[in-house]
Design an enzyme around this catalytic site. Structure first.
Site, PDB file in Angstrom:
ATOM      1  N   LYS A 125       0.873  -1.180   0.000  1.00 26.03           N
ATOM      2  CA  LYS A 125       0.000   0.000   0.000  1.00 26.03           C
ATOM      3  C   LYS A 125       0.904   1.223   0.000  1.00 26.03           C
ATOM      4  O   LYS A 125       2.051   1.163   0.430  1.00 26.03           O
ATOM      5  CB  LYS A 125      -0.895   0.006   1.241  1.00 26.03           C
ATOM      6  CG  LYS A 125      -2.131   0.840   1.091  1.00 26.03           C
ATOM      7  CD  LYS A 125      -3.233   0.139   0.320  1.00 26.03           C
ATOM      8  CE  LYS A 125      -4.389   1.079   0.040  1.00 26.03           C
ATOM      9  NZ  LYS A 125      -5.538   0.365  -0.538  1.00 26.03           N
ATOM     10  N   ASP A 165      -6.861   4.388  -4.792  1.00 24.72           N
ATOM     11  CA  ASP A 165      -7.558   4.222  -3.508  1.00 24.72           C
ATOM     12  C   ASP A 165      -8.192   5.592  -3.262  1.00 24.72           C
ATOM     13  O   ASP A 165      -8.404   6.355  -4.227  1.00 24.72           O
ATOM     14  CB  ASP A 165      -6.567   3.817  -2.394  1.00 24.72           C
ATOM     15  CG  ASP A 165      -7.275   3.417  -1.087  1.00 24.72           C
ATOM     16  OD1 ASP A 165      -7.866   2.336  -1.041  1.00 24.72           O
ATOM     17  OD2 ASP A 165      -7.258   4.200  -0.119  1.00 24.72           O
TER      18      ASP A 165
HETATM   19  P1  NDP Z   1     -12.916   7.795  -3.143  1.00 24.23           P
HETATM   20  O1  NDP Z   1     -11.855   8.797  -2.890  1.00 24.23           O
HETATM   21  O2  NDP Z   1     -13.414   7.598  -4.518  1.00 24.23           O
HETATM   22  O3  NDP Z   1     -14.184   8.100  -2.215  1.00 24.23           O
HETATM   23  C1  NDP Z   1     -14.072   8.148  -0.825  1.00 24.23           C
HETATM   24  C2  NDP Z   1     -15.407   8.594  -0.258  1.00 24.23           C
HETATM   25  O4  NDP Z   1     -15.365   8.483   1.165  1.00 24.23           O
HETATM   26  C3  NDP Z   1     -15.719  10.045  -0.562  1.00 24.23           C
HETATM   27  O5  NDP Z   1     -17.109  10.219  -0.594  1.00 24.23           O
HETATM   28  C4  NDP Z   1     -15.093  10.761   0.640  1.00 24.23           C
HETATM   29  O6  NDP Z   1     -15.678  12.022   0.905  1.00 24.23           O
HETATM   30  C5  NDP Z   1     -15.406   9.787   1.754  1.00 24.23           C
HETATM   31  N1  NDP Z   1     -14.367   9.873   2.795  1.00 24.23           N
HETATM   32  C6  NDP Z   1     -13.031   9.734   2.616  1.00 24.23           C
HETATM   33  N2  NDP Z   1     -12.384   9.907   3.783  1.00 24.23           N
HETATM   34  C7  NDP Z   1     -13.330  10.161   4.706  1.00 24.23           C
HETATM   35  C8  NDP Z   1     -13.295  10.407   6.090  1.00 24.23           C
HETATM   36  N3  NDP Z   1     -12.148  10.447   6.765  1.00 24.23           N
HETATM   37  N4  NDP Z   1     -14.489  10.605   6.725  1.00 24.23           N
HETATM   38  C9  NDP Z   1     -15.652  10.570   6.043  1.00 24.23           C
HETATM   39  N5  NDP Z   1     -15.758  10.345   4.733  1.00 24.23           N
HETATM   40  C10 NDP Z   1     -14.611  10.124   4.065  1.00 24.23           C
HETATM   41  O7  NDP Z   1     -12.360   6.416  -2.525  1.00 24.23           O
HETATM   42  P2  NDP Z   1     -12.813   4.935  -2.821  1.00 24.23           P
HETATM   43  O8  NDP Z   1     -14.287   4.889  -3.046  1.00 24.23           O
HETATM   44  O9  NDP Z   1     -11.892   4.362  -3.822  1.00 24.23           O
HETATM   45  O10 NDP Z   1     -12.459   4.223  -1.427  1.00 24.23           O
HETATM   46  C11 NDP Z   1     -13.384   4.154  -0.338  1.00 24.23           C
HETATM   47  C12 NDP Z   1     -12.944   3.048   0.613  1.00 24.23           C
HETATM   48  O11 NDP Z   1     -12.912   1.796  -0.097  1.00 24.23           O
HETATM   49  C13 NDP Z   1     -11.548   3.198   1.220  1.00 24.23           C
HETATM   50  O12 NDP Z   1     -11.536   2.647   2.524  1.00 24.23           O
HETATM   51  C14 NDP Z   1     -10.692   2.348   0.305  1.00 24.23           C
HETATM   52  O13 NDP Z   1      -9.500   1.907   0.943  1.00 24.23           O
HETATM   53  C15 NDP Z   1     -11.636   1.196   0.043  1.00 24.23           C
HETATM   54  N6  NDP Z   1     -11.328   0.404  -1.148  1.00 24.23           N
HETATM   55  C16 NDP Z   1     -11.292   0.978  -2.391  1.00 24.23           C
HETATM   56  C17 NDP Z   1     -11.027   0.200  -3.490  1.00 24.23           C
HETATM   57  C18 NDP Z   1     -11.081   0.746  -4.876  1.00 24.23           C
HETATM   58  O14 NDP Z   1     -10.995  -0.051  -5.803  1.00 24.23           O
HETATM   59  N7  NDP Z   1     -11.240   2.044  -5.084  1.00 24.23           N
HETATM   60  C19 NDP Z   1     -10.701  -1.227  -3.355  1.00 24.23           C
HETATM   61  C20 NDP Z   1     -10.859  -1.749  -2.019  1.00 24.23           C
HETATM   62  C21 NDP Z   1     -11.137  -0.937  -0.964  1.00 24.23           C
HETATM   63  P3  NDP Z   1     -14.992  13.386   0.346  1.00 24.23           P
HETATM   64  O15 NDP Z   1     -15.327  13.419  -1.104  1.00 24.23           O
HETATM   65  O16 NDP Z   1     -15.615  14.439   1.142  1.00 24.23           O
HETATM   66  O17 NDP Z   1     -13.516  13.226   0.604  1.00 24.23           O
END
Ligand code: NDP
Length: 445
Positions: A125, A165
Site C-alpha cells: 500500500k 484508492d
Molecule cells: P474515493 O476517494 O473515490 O471516495 C471516498 C469517499 O469516502 C468520498 O465520498 C469521501 O468524501 C469519503 N471519505 C473519505 N475519507 C473520509 C473520512 N475520513 N471521513 C468521512 N468520509 C470520508 O475512494 P474509494 O471509493 O476508492 O475508497 C473508499 C474506501 O474503499 C476506502 O476505505 C478504500 O481503501 C476502500 N477500497 C477501495 C477500493 C477501490 O478499488 N477504489 C478497493 C478496495 C477498498 P470526500 O469526497 O468528502 O472526501
C-alpha cells in the site's frame, strides 16, 4: 491469544504510535490462534513473526509547486509488505490523514485480501498526506509527477504494481503513468486503474462496488436473504459507493442514503444515482448539492448520523472506523441484518462484536471488497497478453472470484468450528495460502 500473544506484543513495541496497524494485526492474529495450534511448523519457521513485518518501507519527500508559485512539501509512502504470492500490489491513497500507521494497516490487510482472490499478487500500500480537495488539475498533475519521480525506482510490472484508492482515480493514475513512461521509456502495466484505450480494463471502475454486492448476495442467499426488496444505506459517494449503489439497484434493492466527509443525504424514494454521478464524478462537487433537484431528500452534516437511518443492509464504503459499537447497536436495533464492508476496516472491533453477537451477516473488508484488486490483477493479465477482454468477460470473472472468496471463507470458518464467522474464515483462508508459500520459500529470501 496464547501462542500469538508475543507476536502482538512485539508489533506494539516495535511500532509505537501506530494504532490502526495494531488494530488490524490484532484482529487477524485473534482469528489465527487455532491455525497456529494446528501448524506448529509455521510457528517454528517464524511465519507469524515475519508476516507482521513489512519486507520494505519507503518514505520520501514529494515537493511540488502550487498555482501561486509556492513550493509545497508532502510525504510519500510505499510499504511493500509481502511478496510470497507475486509482485507487490495495492493502492495509493491521497488524503491528509495518511501516515505510516494507516498505510501499514492497509498493506497488512492487502496481503490476505490478495491471497483470497486466488490471483498471483503480493501485498502493498502507499500514498501521501497530500490533500487533493480544492486543488486545480495542474496542481494535481504536478503533485502526481513529483510523487512518481521518486516512486518509479521502486516499482515495475514484475516488482510492484500500484493502483488507486481514496483520492486516486483515473485522472491521477494517468498523470503518474505518464511520468513513469517518460522516465523509464517503457509502456508496461506498471499501474492499474488506467483508463480504457491505453491499457485499462473494462469493469475495473465498477469492480469494488460490484464485487461487494456479488459477495454479499452470495452470503445473504446462504441465509435465505437477498438484496431484492431490501433498503440499503451506503456511506461515501466515491468510486466504491457509487458502483455498489448501481449494483444494489440492479439486484432489486433500494439505496436510500450516501455521504461524503461533510455530511449525508437521505432520499426515501431511492437515490438518483445519475444525479450523484454528475455531482461527484463530473463536477467533483459536494453531496449536499443533491438537494437542489431532489426536494424530498434531506441533508445532515457530519458522517456518523447516516447509521441511524433504518435499513436492512449497510454497506460502509467511505473510510476506516466509521461504524463504532454504538452505531452498530443502532443498526441492529433498526433491523439491519447484513453489513458488507466496501471500505477497509470501516467497523471498529466493538462494532464487529455487535454484528457477531446479533448474528448479522457480516462481510469483512478483506473478503467483501477484494473485487477491486482482483480486477486490477485481471488488468495486469490483459496488459501482459496485450489483449483486452469485454466488459462481460471481466464482470463474469469478477463474479466467479467473489463467489469463490465467499465459499472459501465460509469453508475455513466451518473447518475451524465457527461457521457463521466470515471474518475468521477470511483471515484463515487468506493466511493459509501465504503461510504455505512463505514456508516453502524459506527464511532468508
Ligand atoms: P474515493 O476517494 O473515490 O471516495 C471516498 C469517499 O469516502 C468520498 O465520498 C469521501 O468524501 C469519503 N471519505 C473519505 N475519507 C473520509 C473520512 N475520513 N471521513 C468521512 N468520509 C470520508 O475512494 P474509494 O471509493 O476508492 O475508497 C473508499 C474506501 O474503499 C476506502 O476505505 C478504500 O481503501 C476502500 N477500497 C477501495 C477500493 C477501490 O478499488 N477504489 C478497493 C478496495 C477498498 P470526500 O469526497 O468528502 O472526501
Amino acid at each position: 491469544m496464547k501462542l500469538l500473544a508475543t507476536v502482538l506484543e512485539q508489533v506494539e513495541k516495535r511500532n509505537p504510535n501506530e494504532p490502526e496497524f495494531h488494530q488490524a494485526v490484532q484482529e487477524v492474529l485473534e482469528s489465527l490462534e487455532p491455525v497456529a495450534e494446528r501448524h506448529p511448523e509455521w510457528v517454528k519457521a517464524g511465519i507469524f513473526d515475519r508476516i507482521v513485518e513489512p519486507e520494505r518501507q519507503i518514505l520520501f519527500r514529494v515537493s511540488w509547486v502550487d498555482d501561486a508559485g509556492r513550493v509545497q512539501v508532502n510525504r510519500g509512502f510505499r510499504v511493500q509488505f509481502n511478496s510470497a504470492l507475486g509482485p507487490y500490489k495495492g493502492g495509493l491513497r491521497l488524503h491528509p490523514s495518511v501516515n505510516l500507521s494507516i498505510i501499514k494497516f492497509l498493506g497488512f490487510e492487502q496481503i490476505l485480501k490478495n491471497s483470497l482472490t486466488t490471483l498471483p499478487i503480493g501485498g502493498a500500500k502507499g500514498g501521501s498526506d497530500f490533500d487533493p480537495k480544492g486543488k486545480s488539475d495542474g496542481e494535481i498533475m504536478r503533485f502526481c509527477q513529483s510523487f512518481m519521480t521518486e516512486l518509479y525506482r521502486h516499482i515495475g510490472p514484475d516488482t510492484d504494481v500500484p493502483a488507486g484508492d481514496i483520492g486516486v482515480g483515473g485522472r491521477e493514475i494517468g498523470y503518474m503513468y505518464g511520468q513513469y513512461k517518460r522516465i523509464r521509456n517503457e509502456f508496461t502495466g506498471v499501474l492499474t486503474g488506467k483508463t480504457i484505450g491505453w491499457g485499462g480494463s473494462l469493469a475495473r471502475t465498477e469492480a469494488t462496488g460490484y464485487g461487494l454486492c456479488y459477495f454479499m448476495e452470495e452470503a445473504m442467499n446462504a441465509k435465505g436473504k437477498s438484496f431484492k426488496g431490501s433498503t440499503v444505506v451506503v456511506s461515501g459517494s466515491g468510486n466504491v459507493a457509487i458502483y455498489a449503489t448501481e449494483k444494489v439497484h440492479q439486484l432489486g434493492g433500494k439505496v436510500v442514503a450516501l455521504s461524503d466527509s461533510d455530511g449525508y443525504i437521505h432520499d426515501p424514494d431511492g437515490i438518483d444515482l445519475k444525479a450523484v454521478q454528475q455531482i461527484k464524478e463530473v463536477r467533483r462537487g459536494r453531496i449536499k448539492e443533491y438537494l437542489a433537484d431532489h426536494p424530498k431528500a434531506t441533508y445532515a452534516p457530519g458522517c456518523a448520523g447516516i447509521w441511524t437511518i433504518p435499513c436492512d443492509v449497510a454497506l460502509p464504503s467511505a473510510t476506516q472506523n466509521e461504524i463504532d459499537g454504538d452505531a452498530a447497536a443502532r443498526l441492529v436495533k433498526n433491523g439491519c441484518f447484513a453489513v458488507g464492508e466496501g471500505a477497509n476496516m470501516p467497523s471498529t472491533p466493538e462494532a464487529v462484536q455487535v454484528y457477531l453477537k446479533n448474528k448479522v451477516i457480516y462481510g469483512p473488508a478483506k473478503a467483501a471488497n477484494a473485487g477491486g484488486v482482483a480486477t486490477s490483477a485481471l488488468e495486469m493479465s490483459q496488459n501482459s497478453m496485450r489483449l483486452a477482454w469485454t466488459f462481460e468477460e471481466v464482470d463474469a470473472r469478477l463474479k466467479a472470484i467473489m463467489v469463490g472468496i465467499y465459499r472459501n471463507s465460509a469453508r475455513a470458518a466451518k473447518e475451524y468450528g465457527d461457521p457463521d464467522n466470515l471474518e475468521k474464515g477470511a483471515n484463515i483462508a487468506g493466511f493459509e495460502k501465504v503461510a504455505k508459500a512463505m514456508y516453502e520459500q524459506g527464511v532468508a529470501y
